[in-house]
Enzyme design. Structure first.
Site, PDB file in Angstrom:
ATOM      1  N   ASN A  30       0.802  -1.230   0.000  1.00 15.94           N
ATOM      2  CA  ASN A  30       0.000   0.000   0.000  1.00 15.94           C
ATOM      3  C   ASN A  30       0.834   1.279   0.000  1.00 15.94           C
ATOM      4  O   ASN A  30       0.533   2.226  -0.718  1.00 15.94           O
ATOM      5  CB  ASN A  30      -0.990  -0.009   1.162  1.00 15.94           C
ATOM      6  CG  ASN A  30      -0.320  -0.124   2.504  1.00 15.94           C
ATOM      7  OD1 ASN A  30       0.817  -0.587   2.611  1.00 15.94           O
ATOM      8  ND2 ASN A  30      -1.000   0.297   3.532  1.00 15.94           N
ATOM      9  N   GLU A  71       3.683  -4.406  12.534  1.00 13.61           N
ATOM     10  CA  GLU A  71       2.705  -3.344  12.311  1.00 13.61           C
ATOM     11  C   GLU A  71       1.629  -3.966  11.432  1.00 13.61           C
ATOM     12  O   GLU A  71       1.847  -4.225  10.256  1.00 13.61           O
ATOM     13  CB  GLU A  71       3.365  -2.147  11.635  1.00 13.61           C
ATOM     14  CG  GLU A  71       4.447  -1.543  12.518  1.00 13.61           C
ATOM     15  CD  GLU A  71       5.212  -0.380  11.895  1.00 13.61           C
ATOM     16  OE1 GLU A  71       4.930  -0.032  10.736  1.00 13.61           O
ATOM     17  OE2 GLU A  71       6.083   0.159  12.581  1.00 13.61           O
ATOM     18  N   CYS A 106      -3.184   1.528   6.516  1.00  9.80           N
ATOM     19  CA  CYS A 106      -3.572   0.839   7.756  1.00  9.80           C
ATOM     20  C   CYS A 106      -4.253   1.771   8.731  1.00  9.80           C
ATOM     21  O   CYS A 106      -5.040   1.338   9.567  1.00  9.80           O
ATOM     22  CB  CYS A 106      -2.335   0.231   8.400  1.00  9.80           C
ATOM     23  SG  CYS A 106      -1.028   1.448   8.632  1.00  9.80           S
ATOM     24  N   GLU A 166       7.688   1.237  16.456  1.00  6.47           N
ATOM     25  CA  GLU A 166       8.869   1.775  15.780  1.00  6.47           C
ATOM     26  C   GLU A 166       8.709   3.290  15.739  1.00  6.47           C
ATOM     27  O   GLU A 166       7.661   3.822  16.077  1.00  6.47           O
ATOM     28  CB  GLU A 166       9.029   1.152  14.387  1.00  6.47           C
ATOM     29  CG  GLU A 166       9.285  -0.360  14.487  1.00  6.47           C
ATOM     30  CD  GLU A 166       9.833  -1.000  13.215  1.00  6.47           C
ATOM     31  OE1 GLU A 166      10.602  -0.351  12.495  1.00  6.47           O
ATOM     32  OE2 GLU A 166       9.495  -2.172  12.955  1.00  6.47           O
TER      33      GLU A 166
HETATM   34  P1  NDP Z   1       0.005  -9.322   3.610  1.00  6.56           P
HETATM   35  O1  NDP Z   1       0.044  -9.681   5.053  1.00  6.56           O
HETATM   36  O2  NDP Z   1      -0.701 -10.190   2.679  1.00  6.56           O
HETATM   37  O3  NDP Z   1       1.491  -9.182   3.053  1.00  6.56           O
HETATM   38  C1  NDP Z   1       2.495  -8.406   3.669  1.00  6.56           C
HETATM   39  C2  NDP Z   1       3.842  -8.909   3.218  1.00  6.56           C
HETATM   40  O4  NDP Z   1       4.060 -10.228   3.745  1.00  6.56           O
HETATM   41  C3  NDP Z   1       3.963  -9.053   1.706  1.00  6.56           C
HETATM   42  O5  NDP Z   1       5.276  -8.752   1.309  1.00  6.56           O
HETATM   43  C4  NDP Z   1       3.658 -10.529   1.513  1.00  6.56           C
HETATM   44  O6  NDP Z   1       4.125 -11.030   0.310  1.00  6.56           O
HETATM   45  C5  NDP Z   1       4.372 -11.125   2.702  1.00  6.56           C
HETATM   46  N1  NDP Z   1       3.914 -12.449   3.088  1.00  6.56           N
HETATM   47  C6  NDP Z   1       2.710 -13.039   2.869  1.00  6.56           C
HETATM   48  N2  NDP Z   1       2.680 -14.283   3.400  1.00  6.56           N
HETATM   49  C7  NDP Z   1       3.892 -14.481   3.981  1.00  6.56           C
HETATM   50  C8  NDP Z   1       4.493 -15.583   4.679  1.00  6.56           C
HETATM   51  N3  NDP Z   1       3.831 -16.701   4.910  1.00  6.56           N
HETATM   52  N4  NDP Z   1       5.760 -15.446   5.120  1.00  6.56           N
HETATM   53  C9  NDP Z   1       6.448 -14.306   4.913  1.00  6.56           C
HETATM   54  N5  NDP Z   1       5.946 -13.238   4.233  1.00  6.56           N
HETATM   55  C10 NDP Z   1       4.681 -13.329   3.777  1.00  6.56           C
HETATM   56  O7  NDP Z   1      -0.539  -7.849   3.598  1.00  6.56           O
HETATM   57  P2  NDP Z   1      -0.894  -7.000   2.313  1.00  6.56           P
HETATM   58  O8  NDP Z   1       0.308  -6.885   1.433  1.00  6.56           O
HETATM   59  O9  NDP Z   1      -2.155  -7.522   1.766  1.00  6.56           O
HETATM   60  O10 NDP Z   1      -1.104  -5.544   2.969  1.00  6.56           O
HETATM   61  C11 NDP Z   1      -2.278  -5.127   3.515  1.00  6.56           C
HETATM   62  C12 NDP Z   1      -2.273  -5.301   5.012  1.00  6.56           C
HETATM   63  O11 NDP Z   1      -1.187  -4.608   5.606  1.00  6.56           O
HETATM   64  C13 NDP Z   1      -3.509  -4.716   5.657  1.00  6.56           C
HETATM   65  O12 NDP Z   1      -4.041  -5.624   6.606  1.00  6.56           O
HETATM   66  C14 NDP Z   1      -2.999  -3.483   6.371  1.00  6.56           C
HETATM   67  O13 NDP Z   1      -3.738  -3.073   7.460  1.00  6.56           O
HETATM   68  C15 NDP Z   1      -1.633  -3.880   6.744  1.00  6.56           C
HETATM   69  N6  NDP Z   1      -0.806  -2.687   6.932  1.00  6.56           N
HETATM   70  C16 NDP Z   1      -0.454  -2.334   8.203  1.00  6.56           C
HETATM   71  C17 NDP Z   1       0.271  -1.183   8.433  1.00  6.56           C
HETATM   72  C18 NDP Z   1       0.701  -0.799   9.802  1.00  6.56           C
HETATM   73  O14 NDP Z   1       1.613   0.000   9.908  1.00  6.56           O
HETATM   74  N7  NDP Z   1       0.094  -1.303  10.844  1.00  6.56           N
HETATM   75  C19 NDP Z   1       0.649  -0.302   7.339  1.00  6.56           C
HETATM   76  C20 NDP Z   1       0.243  -0.783   6.042  1.00  6.56           C
HETATM   77  C21 NDP Z   1      -0.470  -1.943   5.861  1.00  6.56           C
HETATM   78  P3  NDP Z   1       3.170 -11.010  -0.992  1.00  6.56           P
HETATM   79  O15 NDP Z   1       2.490  -9.682  -1.015  1.00  6.56           O
HETATM   80  O16 NDP Z   1       4.104 -11.167  -2.101  1.00  6.56           O
HETATM   81  O17 NDP Z   1       2.202 -12.134  -0.800  1.00  6.56           O
END
Ligand code: NDP
Length: 489
Positions: free
Chosen positions: A158, A257, A291, A470
């Protein structure tokens, strides 16, 4: 004539690795068109990245004087500024976000992240205590902070560059080496950052990028690797749980996060124009894919109709369209799969008896954008805290407006969630503003504003929204390990 394929490559141990497979497509979410291929890192390449990172630490990076490390962070900030429009173009291509937002938020924050953490690290002191002992003797305790080691940095799609540099800048500044796994949907800026860090003299191996997916791909290979000393992760709560399980047997520190289901509380004395402008940002910024975005808006009953009407007008004034056009305010969702998920919540809301005040469908934006993952900004009334669209994170341009009567009721409605990331309170009564903001069970609580960040302050969430903080000194704590030295004087 066919165009040569443009590859987005992995950066391992100071070099871009040559693609060795079919890779996967990098897709522009605004049009659905493939614009490059991404080299998917296999287990072997991830292993090389982790061992290269370890070697960089041993070869001197971990012991480089703070002055030199912070100077390098400042040079990185300068270099991103010099290549600013390249970063903007890469971020827009990956995410479809409006070019003005990429300039003003994403890439500007990447520069700020490097500069702020250079300042924070340069100014950081050490704890020390003088201990009085029986008989008038004393002991001196002081803690030396050492780099955590090889840090896995896993970030979502995002705010790809913003979130990446938020972690990489303090991690490198503290003397760690990082292996970065960007989302498969947004591979470009992490790769561009590899060029920049090499240009400013970061030693080989201190910054690595491995592209791929989560499970059974680069994300899993990285978190499973025994050479990882810690994981900093931003993403969904479900993936966070998975990552935690993976690293649990080796007891590695994690900083998480995660998701949010953030509330705004609007009191009847709030300045209507300021509140509407703030709410519009907080609900619809980045097409609701932040988020921190507000998905629950609790409004005091006497002003409910005015706030609802005003917000509908603002939502209808948003301009969806070509992200490269300056007047565009709102881009597409990241992918057809994500739009499907958001549309499912629209259907659920309808089943639960929601009234859709505006939006609720797929906009007509012309043939060039037909293949993109567009969705109309959507507002509902008629839902309650019991309904799934009000309980679960949707991560799209949608919000439910719900009335309340008293301050206590507003607080308990806002806190009635398993998440605990962010909130905003809108009122001209500052005593109430402080009181209600402090009563929110969240990591970040804003009064009469939203997403206003001082990067020295702590950032993170409670409950399903994360573990740890963080920002400023909190980042330094996560990216270092203290050794307490006790000297009998
Ligand atoms: P995901 O949890 O699907 O993915 C986050 C990252 O983790 C991606 O790089 C993803 O790879 C990777 N990933 C997925 N599965 C695994 C695994 N089993 N082991 C290691 N890495 C893995 O989140 P999204 O990308 O869909 O992002 C949206 C989410 O992020 C929302 O829930 C949002 O709220 C949260 N978010 C939180 C923030 C915060 O600061 N609290 C800020 C921004 C977003 P890939 O995408 O290639 O599958």
């Amino acid at each position: 004539m066919t165009q040569p394929v443009r590859w987005i490559r992995n950066f391992v141990d100071g070099e871009f690795a040559e693609p060795d497979g079919p890779g996967f497509p990098a897709v522009d979410p605004a049009t659905g068109a493939e614009f490059a291929r991404v080299h998917e890192a296999g287990r072997e390449l991830v292993h090389r990245a982790v061992t290269g990172a370890r070697a960089a630490l041993h070869n001197g990076w971990a012991d480089t004087p703070v002055r030199e490390r912070t100077a390098l962070l400042r040079r990185a900030a300068d270099r991103i500024e010099a290549r600013f429009e390249e970063f903007v173009a890469a971020e827009v291509a990956d995410t479809g976000k409006p070019v003005t937002q990429a300039r003003e938020l994403d890439v500007a924050r990447a520069v700020a992240n490097f500069r702020t953490f250079a300042d924070v690290i340069a100014a950081a002191g050490q704890e020390s205590f003088v201990t009085d002992l029986p008989g008038g003797a004393q002991a001196l305790n002081y803690a030396v902070r050492k780099p955590l080691g090889v840090v896995a940095v896993i970030v979502p799609w995002n705010l790809p560059l913003l979130l990446l540099t938020w972690k990489v800048a303090p991690a490198l500044g503290c003397g760690n080496a990082v292996v970065v796994k960007p989302s498969d949907q947004t591979p470009s800026t992490a790769t561009l950052l590899a060029e920049v860090l090499a240009e400013v003299g970061l030693p080989a191996g201190a910054y690595n990028v491995v592209h791929g997916f989560g499970g059974d791909s680069a994300g899993q290979y990285l978190t499973e690797h025994p050479g990882i000393d810690g994981v900093t992760f931003t993403g969904s709560s479900a993936t966070g749980t998975q990552v935690m399980r993976t690293v649990a047997p080796r007891v590695r520190p994690v900083s998480f996060e995660l998701g949010g289901k953030n509330a705004a509380i609007v009191f009847d004395d709030a300045d209507l124009d300021e509140t509407l402008a703030g709410l519009t940002r907080s609900v619809f910024a980045n097409t609701g894919q932040v988020c921190l975005c507000t998905e629950r808006v609790y409004v005091q009953r006497s002003v409910f109709d005015d706030v609802a009407a005003g917000l509908v007008e603002q939502a209808r004034g948003l301009r969806l369209g070509d992200p490269l056009t300056e007047r565009t305010t709102t881009g597409p969702l990241i992918s057809p799969e994500h739009r499907r998920k958001v549309l499912d919540y629209l259907a659920l809301a309808e089943e639960a008896g929601a009234k859709t005040l505006t939006g609720g469908g797929i906009p007509e934006l012309g043939p060039e954008l037909d293949g993109g993952s567009w969705l109309e900004p959507t507002l509902w009334t008629g839902l309650t805290n019991k309904d799934r669209p009000v309980r679960e994170e949707i991560f799209g341009p949608v919000a439910a407006l719900i009335p309340f009567d008293t301050e206590d009721e507003a607080i308990s409605l806002a806190n009635d969630t398993e998440y605990g990331l962010a909130s905003s309170v809108w009122t001209q009564d500052l005593r109430r503003g402080h009181r209600v903001a402090q009563a929110m069970h969240v990591g970040m609580s804003w009064v009469n504003t939203w997403f206003l960040r001082d990067l020295r302050s702590p950032f993170g969430g409670m409950g399903l929204s994360g573990i740890g903080r963080e920002g400023g000194a909190s980042s330094l704590h996560f990216y270092t390990e203290p050794t307490n030295v006790c000297v009998r004087l």
